[in-house]
Design a protein around this motif. Structure first.
Motif, PDB file in Angstrom:
ATOM      1  N   UNK A  38       1.028  -1.670  -0.373  1.00 24.90           N
ATOM      2  CA  UNK A  38       0.325   0.009  -0.097  1.00 24.90           C
ATOM      3  C   UNK A  38       0.841   1.498   0.058  1.00 24.90           C
ATOM      4  N   UNK A  39       2.222   1.187   0.829  1.00 29.42           N
ATOM      5  CA  UNK A  39       3.306   2.223   0.283  1.00 29.42           C
ATOM      6  C   UNK A  39       3.825   2.209  -0.730  1.00 29.42           C
ATOM      7  N   UNK A 200      -5.750   1.838   4.495  1.00 28.25           N
ATOM      8  CA  UNK A 200      -4.382   2.049   4.436  1.00 28.25           C
ATOM      9  C   UNK A 200      -4.164   2.451   2.357  1.00 28.25           C
ATOM     10  N   UNK A 201      -4.631   1.309   1.812  1.00 28.51           N
ATOM     11  CA  UNK A 201      -5.029   1.161   0.356  1.00 28.51           C
ATOM     12  C   UNK A 201      -5.678   2.201  -0.041  1.00 28.51           C
ATOM     13  N   UNK A 202      -6.752   2.575   0.578  1.00 30.14           N
ATOM     14  CA  UNK A 202      -8.186   4.057   0.253  1.00 30.14           C
ATOM     15  C   UNK A 202      -7.490   5.080   1.404  1.00 30.14           C
ATOM     16  N   UNK A 203      -6.739   4.508   1.984  1.00 32.98           N
ATOM     17  CA  UNK A 203      -6.750   6.255   2.014  1.00 32.98           C
ATOM     18  C   UNK A 203      -5.569   6.934   1.334  1.00 32.98           C
ATOM     19  N   UNK A 204      -4.857   6.025   0.678  1.00 36.43           N
ATOM     20  CA  UNK A 204      -3.445   6.872  -0.431  1.00 36.43           C
ATOM     21  C   UNK A 204      -4.230   6.892  -1.642  1.00 36.43           C
ATOM     22  N   UNK A 205      -5.160   6.076  -1.861  1.00 29.17           N
ATOM     23  CA  UNK A 205      -5.633   6.412  -3.050  1.00 29.17           C
ATOM     24  C   UNK A 205      -6.311   8.184  -3.597  1.00 29.17           C
ATOM     25  N   UNK A 206      -4.882   8.528  -4.103  1.00 30.39           N
ATOM     26  CA  UNK A 206      -5.336  10.010  -4.301  1.00 30.39           C
ATOM     27  C   UNK A 206      -6.246  10.799  -5.799  1.00 30.39           C
ATOM     28  N   UNK A 207      -6.293   9.474  -6.444  1.00 25.82           N
ATOM     29  CA  UNK A 207      -7.172   9.404  -7.219  1.00 25.82           C
ATOM     30  C   UNK A 207      -8.697   9.563  -7.709  1.00 25.82           C
ATOM     31  N   UNK A 257      -6.782   0.645 -11.377  1.00 28.39           N
ATOM     32  CA  UNK A 257      -5.615   1.521 -11.278  1.00 28.39           C
ATOM     33  C   UNK A 257      -6.011   2.871 -10.823  1.00 28.39           C
ATOM     34  N   UNK A 258      -4.944   3.089 -10.497  1.00 24.61           N
ATOM     35  CA  UNK A 258      -5.646   4.645  -9.504  1.00 24.61           C
ATOM     36  C   UNK A 258      -4.421   5.552 -10.131  1.00 24.61           C
ATOM     37  N   UNK A 259      -4.673   6.509 -10.789  1.00 21.24           N
ATOM     38  CA  UNK A 259      -4.111   7.357 -11.783  1.00 21.24           C
ATOM     39  C   UNK A 259      -4.427   9.145 -11.619  1.00 21.24           C
ATOM     40  N   UNK A 260      -3.788   9.416 -10.195  1.00 24.17           N
ATOM     41  CA  UNK A 260      -3.778  11.003 -10.107  1.00 24.17           C
ATOM     42  C   UNK A 260      -3.901  11.955 -11.638  1.00 24.17           C
TER      43      UNK A 260
END
Length: 529
Positions: A38-39, A200-207, A257-260
């Motif tokens: 997640x990091x 953590x993965x959800x919290x760090x999902x900036x997209x 995919x998490x794309x900012x």
């Protein structure tokens, strides 16, 4: 003196806790690896990377079977199957480790190396993405060693006296309780760590956070208002515009995919006069257009639900390609997703008058993450596997003779024009309806050609013309409906067929989805009471 042989029952008694040790250690391995991942980058997840490798290496017939059987639940089924397979494998490793620690440890290490390879071969992976898998493997191996050492020996030798056996069992009980308590604590820790990994993965999902805060610009050319009567006036008819939450999803991305958008860029290159790149801000400032377009998956079976209609907002691909100025020998655009998926789209389709879009909006909001946020392709008239690339980051102008895409390299057709299709939505197959007056309704589509006529047949009788709902455009599906006043009690068969806007009847010949889309007339059975 040689030790007495161990009975089958005693061996089984030892194997069961060894299996538990293997399964618990595997759970710890994946929980620790996923939390660490997640990091790191999206490719760092070992479970997701192994799943992607399974999809990549699966034969086309197996992939098609999964989609046709499980439809939009195919990814869930794959994850469940992987979980079952991992559990069985871990149990076997536990037994092997009990018999020979070095052999078991070697197998775990080999599997860890295999997962690292899966991670590092994913699109966008960097060497550091191997760290979570390596860390998880080390912790899992440590837990396995710990648990195996706590395992008590066999309860009694074969042929032992009852008193001796009872004494052996009593002696083993404290060790067994210690083992079970330790295994339970490890399993509980694995669950907690796994939950933390998801959080953590959800919290760090900036997209996701950026998407929720993103406001879409007003289109320079809004979609034409839908004409009155596009919705069939029949209870149970599907919505003309498919809500985002109900829109089908078929793609090769096991982990979305998490794309900012701030990091997104699209490169346009290949057989062109001008190579260039654009970013998300360029799209927001461009003259965007809206259009209603129906998308269809090539894996859709006759009468299936892998089709949906939405209002898309985006930049015309023909204008983007006009800036690039394709060379005369070019005839294809190879689009690539951030996860490595590719699609081959005829250049002529992307440069004609249809509303082929580089889309950023869906039904009045930014694209949902699972539907391609921040940018995807939407192309009327072609099945999605050759046109609807999600999370698109690269457009290469090339030739069909020179390049193949993800599905075309697996034997599917390279052009993928959508076949005329019609479907019965009301009543549902196997439904019970009231005899006498009965409403029938459904949907037909032939994107970029339109639907001009639909007929319905009941019980091998005469074909009757259905009423057509209003047409929004030739790029959307069209609903139909029919009222019968004379439906008798009993079981009935209902069929439907459609003509496209060019007056061509859809083929009655049944064909499976592979290699270029299913065909045939949809039929259902229902009962009138």
């Amino acid at each position: 003196m040689a030790a007495p042989p161990v009975s089958k029952a005693a061996a089984l008694t030892a194997w069961v806790p060894a299996m538990l040790a293997g399964v618990v250690s595997a759970a710890v391995l994946f929980a620790v690896a996923e939390l660490a991942a997640a990091f790191f980058g999206p490719a760092a997840s070992p479970f997701g990377s192994v799943g992607a490798a399974v999809v990549e290496l699966s034969p086309p017939w197996l992939t098609e079977f999964a989609i046709s059987t499980f439809a939009t639940a195919d990814k869930l089924v794959l994850f469940i199957s992987m979980g079952i397979g991992a559990t069985i494998l871990a149990a076997g490793i536990g037994v092997l480790t009990l018999r020979n620690w070095a052999a078991g440890a070697l197998v775990v290490a080999a599997l860890g190396v295999g997962m690292v390879v899966c991670v590092l071969t994913r699109a966008g992976a960097v060497p550091a993405d191997a760290i979570p898998t390596a860390l998880g493997t080390a912790v899992g191996l440590f837990c396995l060693r710990w648990l195996i050492r706590l395992l008590p020996g066999p309860a009694a030798p074969a042929g032992g006296k009852e008193a001796d056996a009872a004494a052996a069992v009593q002696e083993a009980d404290p060790g067994r309780r210690t083992f079970l308590a330790t295994a339970g604590l490890m399993a509980g820790a694995a669950v907690i760590v796994g939950i933390a990994a998801g959080a953590v993965s959800a919290a760090r999902n900036g997209a996701r956070q950026v998407r929720e805060a993103l406001g879409l610009p007003a289109p320079a050319r809004p979609a034409k208002p839908l004409p009155e009567g596009v919705q069939a006036p029949v209870d149970g008819a599907i919505p003309f515009v498919t809500p985002n939450a109900q829109f089908y999803r078929i793609d090769t991305a096991l982990i979305v995919p998490s794309v900012d958008p701030a990091d997104w860029k699209l490169r346009v290159h290949g057989l062109v006069e001008e190579d260039f790149s654009i970013d998300f801000q360029d799209l927001l400032e461009a003259d965007l257009v809206e259009s209603y377009t129906t998308l269809t998956c090539v894996s859709n079976e006759v009468g299936g639900g892998l089709a949906g209609n939405a209002r898309w907002l985006g930049y015309p691909l023909r204008e983007l390609l006009a800036r690039a100025q394709p060379l005369p020998e070019a005839d294809m655009v190879l689009s690539t997703s951030i996860d490595g998926f590719t699609a081959s789209t005829p250049l002529a389709v992307l440069t004609d008058a249809r509303n082929a879009l580089l889309a950023i909006g869906m039904n009045g909001e930014p694209l949902p993450l699972e539907h391609g946020f921040p940018v995807r392709m939407v192309v009327p008239g072609l099945y999605g596997y050759v046109s609807a690339t999600k999370w698109v980051v690269d457009l290469e102008v090339t030739r069909f003779a020179d390049k193949t895409a993800y599905w075309t390299s697996r034997g599917w057709s390279d052009h993928g024009p959508i076949k005329t299709a019609s479907r019965i939505d009301v009543p549902r197959a196997g439904a019970n309806v009231a005899a006498g007056r009965t409403d029938f309704a459904g949907t037909a589509w032939a994107q970029h050609r339109g639907i001009s006529k639909v007929q319905v047949q009941m019980d091998d009788g005469d074909w009757a013309d259905a009423e057509l709902a209003a047409e929004a455009s030739v790029d959307t599906w069209r609903q139909w409906y029919l009222v019968r006043e004379d439906v008798s009690a009993g079981q009935h068969t209902l069929r439907v067929r459609a003509w496209d806007g060019d007056g061509k009847l859809q083929t009655e010949t049944r064909a499976p989805p592979a290699p270029d889309g299913a065909s045939g007339w949809h039929s259902i059975e229902f009962t009138a009471d």
